[in-house]
Design an enzyme around this catalytic site. Structure first.
Site, PDB file in Angstrom:
ATOM      1  N   CYS A  32      -1.952  -4.840  -5.570  1.00 35.48           N
ATOM      2  CA  CYS A  32      -2.445  -6.081  -4.958  1.00 35.48           C
ATOM      3  C   CYS A  32      -1.383  -7.176  -4.999  1.00 35.48           C
ATOM      4  O   CYS A  32      -0.476  -7.168  -5.837  1.00 35.48           O
ATOM      5  CB  CYS A  32      -3.679  -6.581  -5.702  1.00 35.48           C
ATOM      6  SG  CYS A  32      -5.116  -5.528  -5.560  1.00 35.48           S
ATOM      7  N   GLU A  63      -1.729 -10.285  -5.992  1.00 33.47           N
ATOM      8  CA  GLU A  63      -1.758 -11.085  -7.230  1.00 33.47           C
ATOM      9  C   GLU A  63      -0.905 -10.441  -8.316  1.00 33.47           C
ATOM     10  O   GLU A  63      -0.129 -11.102  -9.001  1.00 33.47           O
ATOM     11  CB  GLU A  63      -3.191 -11.204  -7.768  1.00 33.47           C
ATOM     12  CG  GLU A  63      -4.155 -11.912  -6.859  1.00 33.47           C
ATOM     13  CD  GLU A  63      -4.895 -10.948  -5.943  1.00 33.47           C
ATOM     14  OE1 GLU A  63      -4.256 -10.050  -5.353  1.00 33.47           O
ATOM     15  OE2 GLU A  63      -6.112 -11.111  -5.792  1.00 33.47           O
ATOM     16  N   CYS A 109      -7.078  -7.301 -10.972  1.00 27.40           N
ATOM     17  CA  CYS A 109      -6.212  -8.494 -10.950  1.00 27.40           C
ATOM     18  C   CYS A 109      -6.759  -9.578 -11.856  1.00 27.40           C
ATOM     19  O   CYS A 109      -5.996 -10.299 -12.506  1.00 27.40           O
ATOM     20  CB  CYS A 109      -6.040  -9.000  -9.523  1.00 27.40           C
ATOM     21  SG  CYS A 109      -4.991  -7.908  -8.542  1.00 27.40           S
ATOM     22  N   GLU A 155       0.836  -1.201   0.000  1.00 22.25           N
ATOM     23  CA  GLU A 155       0.000   0.000   0.000  1.00 22.25           C
ATOM     24  C   GLU A 155       0.872   1.253   0.000  1.00 22.25           C
ATOM     25  O   GLU A 155       2.090   1.187   0.219  1.00 22.25           O
ATOM     26  CB  GLU A 155      -0.928  -0.023   1.223  1.00 22.25           C
ATOM     27  CG  GLU A 155      -1.854  -1.224   1.166  1.00 22.25           C
ATOM     28  CD  GLU A 155      -2.894  -1.244   2.269  1.00 22.25           C
ATOM     29  OE1 GLU A 155      -2.745  -0.503   3.267  1.00 22.25           O
ATOM     30  OE2 GLU A 155      -3.869  -2.010   2.133  1.00 22.25           O
TER      31      GLU A 155
HETATM   32  N1  THU Z   1      -5.956  -6.613  -2.115  1.00 23.79           N
HETATM   33  C1  THU Z   1      -5.145  -7.541  -2.688  1.00 23.79           C
HETATM   34  O1  THU Z   1      -3.928  -7.523  -2.508  1.00 23.79           O
HETATM   35  N2  THU Z   1      -5.715  -8.492  -3.467  1.00 23.79           N
HETATM   36  C2  THU Z   1      -7.052  -8.631  -3.661  1.00 23.79           C
HETATM   37  O2  THU Z   1      -7.477  -9.530  -4.377  1.00 23.79           O
HETATM   38  C3  THU Z   1      -7.992  -7.714  -3.017  1.00 23.79           C
HETATM   39  C4  THU Z   1      -7.388  -6.558  -2.310  1.00 23.79           C
HETATM   40  C5  THU Z   1      -5.364  -5.595  -1.231  1.00 23.79           C
HETATM   41  C6  THU Z   1      -5.313  -4.209  -1.768  1.00 23.79           C
HETATM   42  C7  THU Z   1      -5.261  -3.393  -0.493  1.00 23.79           C
HETATM   43  O3  THU Z   1      -3.915  -3.282  -0.057  1.00 23.79           O
HETATM   44  C8  THU Z   1      -6.019  -4.223   0.524  1.00 23.79           C
HETATM   45  O4  THU Z   1      -6.109  -5.521  -0.028  1.00 23.79           O
HETATM   46  C9  THU Z   1      -7.394  -3.706   0.840  1.00 23.79           C
HETATM   47  O5  THU Z   1      -8.132  -3.503  -0.300  1.00 23.79           O
END
Ligand code: THU
Length: 136
Positions: free
Chosen positions: A58, A60, A100, A49
């Site tokens: 994300c 993935e 993703c 983040e």
């Molecule tokens: N996030 C992911 O890494 N993968 C997902 O499939 C859904 C969301 C992360 C993004 C962000 O840092 C946190 O989860 C909250 O949305």
């Protein structure tokens, strides 16, 4: 392509390991992903983040971009995915986000996706999760 339960468990374990590296001070939602390439390699990634929120990436996509960057497949970077697993430290239901899904779909037609459902790990395919995906 059929994935053995041993490999599925390996991917889930690698995804949990990756989630421990997540940089998620804003959401406190720690996500990990691990993928299997057609040539049998496993790559993992976590969410990272940022204070600007929109720059967050994300788990993935981080796993996929790491696999592309490390690829020796010719033409360079044209990897094929067999499977990808995504988990979170809280073990709450969480399927890959829309962005993703589009990125996963770029790297194969027959990709198994494992993710946390309400009753443990769910299995789907990227085509089921993103029918009629955009392609050029
Ligand atoms: N996030 C992911 O890494 N993968 C997902 O499939 C859904 C969301 C992360 C993004 C962000 O840092 C946190 O989860 C909250 O949305």
């Amino acid at each position: 392509m059929a994935i053995s339960s041993t490999v599925r468990d390996q991917l889930i374990a690698a995804a949990h390991e990756a989630a421990k590296h997540a940089h998620a001070p804003y959401s406190n939602f720690y996500v990990g992903a691990a993928l299997l390439t057609a040539d049998g390699k496993i790559f993992s990634g976590c969410n990272v983040e940022n204070a600007s929120y929109g720059l967050t990436i994300c788990a993935e996509r981080n796993a996929i971009f790491a696999a592309v960057a490390a690829s020796s497949v010719v033409p360079q970077g044209k990897i094929v995915l067999q499977a990808i697993a995504v988990v979170n430290a809280q073990n709450v239901p969480c399927s890959p986000c829309g962005a993703c899904r589009q990125v996963i779909a770029e790297f194969g037609k027959d990709i198994t996706v494992y993710y946390q459902g309400t009753d443990g790990i769910k299995q789907s395919t990227i085509t089921e999760l993103l029918p009629d995906s955009f392609s050029l």
